[in-house]
Design an enzyme around this catalytic site. Structure first.
Site, short mmCIF file in Angstrom:
data_model
loop_
_atom_site.label_atom_id
_atom_site.label_comp_id
_atom_site.label_asym_id
_atom_site.label_seq_id
_atom_site.Cartn_x
_atom_site.Cartn_y
_atom_site.Cartn_z
N ASP A 23 31.33 51.02 35.13
CA ASP A 23 32.15 52.13 34.42
C ASP A 23 30.74 52.79 33.83
OD1 ASP A 23 34.30 53.84 33.80
OD2 ASP A 23 34.23 52.44 31.81
N ILE A 24 31.16 55.01 32.95
CA ILE A 24 29.87 55.02 32.83
C ILE A 24 31.16 54.92 30.89
CG2 ILE A 24 29.39 57.00 31.92
CD1 ILE A 24 29.24 57.37 34.83
N ASP A 25 31.83 55.53 31.11
CA ASP A 25 32.76 55.24 29.61
C ASP A 25 32.88 54.25 28.65
OD1 ASP A 25 31.88 58.73 29.34
OD2 ASP A 25 33.13 58.87 31.18
N ASP A 201 35.67 49.05 31.34
CA ASP A 201 36.46 49.08 29.66
C ASP A 201 37.89 49.24 29.16
OD1 ASP A 201 36.59 51.67 27.72
OD2 ASP A 201 35.68 51.53 29.64
#
Length: 261
Positions: A23-25, A201
Site C-alpha cells: 500500500d502507499i498512503d 494501514d
C-alpha cells in the site's frame, strides 16, 4: 481471525522465495489532507529499486490511487501496480495499464456531493468508478459525507459498496478489492511460487491481509488502530521503511535510472 493491534509482534523476516505487495498512503508515505500534498524522496525510490531487483520483479503497489497518480508520484519508476483497489492493473514493469473509466452516474453523484458539502477542506477525489471523499482536514464532516454516500446506494445500479476509512469514505464497485488484485499477481510468472508479504494501514487493506494469510504469507498492519486480520504490526511509516530497508540490505541494488530504462 482478528487480533488487537497492541498485542501484535513485529513481522518476521521472510524466508525462501517471497514477493512484496505495498500500500502507499499511510504505509510508505504519511497521510496528508490532500492526496497531492505528498512527495516521494530519492531515498524511497532507491529503496523500491533495491527491493524490486532483489525480488526479480516480484514487487507491486496495491493502492486506492489510480496507476496514473502512482506513476506521477514515483516518476520515473513505473513498477507493477494494482490501482483503484484492483480495478486497474499493470502486470509488468513499464507495461500497459488496464484502466477504468468514470460512469456517468458516479460523475453526477460526485457533483451532487460537492455541492451538498460545499467545504474547501473536504476533497472529493474522482477515480474512475470510485468516488472518495477525504475529510482529514474537516473531521466533523465525516459522518455527513458517509451518510450522503450510503443514501446514494439506493439510487445507483446494484454492485456498489461503501468503505469507511480512517479519515474519509469511499464508494466503489464490489469487485474493487485488494485481495483479488493480490491473487491476480500471484498467478503471474514473477510472483508464482513465492510467499506473499503485504503491508497496509487501513480498513481497505484488510481484504488483502485475509488473502495473504490464506496463501501462507505475511500480512502487516501499519500504525495500529482497532482490530485486524494481520498477525504482525509496525508502529508507523518510519518503522515500515526501516523494516523494508533491512530486507533490501540483503539483496542486490540498482539505480533509479536503470529502473527507468
Amino acid at each position: 481471525m482478528r487480533s488487537k493491534l497492541s498485542n501484535l509482534p513485529v513481522p518476521e523476516v521472510p524466508q525462501g522465495p517471497w514477493s512484496l505487495f505495498l500500500d502507499i498512503d499511510g504505509t510508505l508515505l504519511e497521510h496528508a489532507a490532500h492526496p497531492d500534498a505528498v512527495a516521494v524522496d530519492e531515498g524511497l525510490r532507491a529503496l523500491l529499486v533495491r527491493l524490486e531487483a532483489q525480488l526479480d520483479g516480484a514487487l507491486a503497489f496495491i493502492t486506492g490511487r489510480s496507476i496514473a497518480a502512482v506513476d506521477h508520484l514515483f516518476q520515473p519508476l513505473r513498477l507493477r501496480a494494482a490501482g483503484l483497489y484492483g480495478l486497474e492493473h499493470r502486470l509488468v514493469r513499464d507495461g500497459a495499464v488496464e484502466a477504468a473509466v468514470e460512469p456517468a452516474d458516479i460523475a453526477a453523484l460526485a457533483d451532487e456531493i460537492a455541492a451538498e458539502l460545499d467545504n474547501a477542506d473536504v476533497y472529493i477525489e474522482r477515480k474512475g468508478p470510485i468516488l472518495a471523499i477525504h475529510t482529514r482536514a474537516a473531521p466533523h464532516l465525516l459522518k455527513r459525507a458517509t451518510d450522503l454516500v450510503e443514501q446514494a446506494l439506493n439510487r445507483l445500479p446494484a454492485g456498489y459498496r461503501v468503505l469507511a476509512g480512517n479519515a474519509g469514505v469511499e464508494l466503489m464497485p464490489l469487485e474493487a478489492a485488494k485481495g483479488a488484485a493480490i491473487r491476480r499477481f500471484m498467478q503471474t510468472a514473477a510472483f508464482r511460487g513465492r510467499r506473499p508479504v503485504f503491508l497496509g494501514d487501513d480498513t481497505s487493506d484488510e481484504n488483502g491481509f485475509e488473502v495473504v494469510n490464506e496463501l501462507g504469507g505475511i500480512s502487516v498492519r501499519i500504525k495500529p488502530q482497532g482490530s485486524t486480520a494481520a498477525p504482525f504490526a509496525l508502529a508507523g511509516v518510519d518503522a515500515a521503511l526501516a523494516w523494508l530497508d533491512g530486507l533490501a540490505g540483503r539483496g542486490t541494488a540498482a539505480t533509479p535510472a536503470e529502473m527507468a530504462k
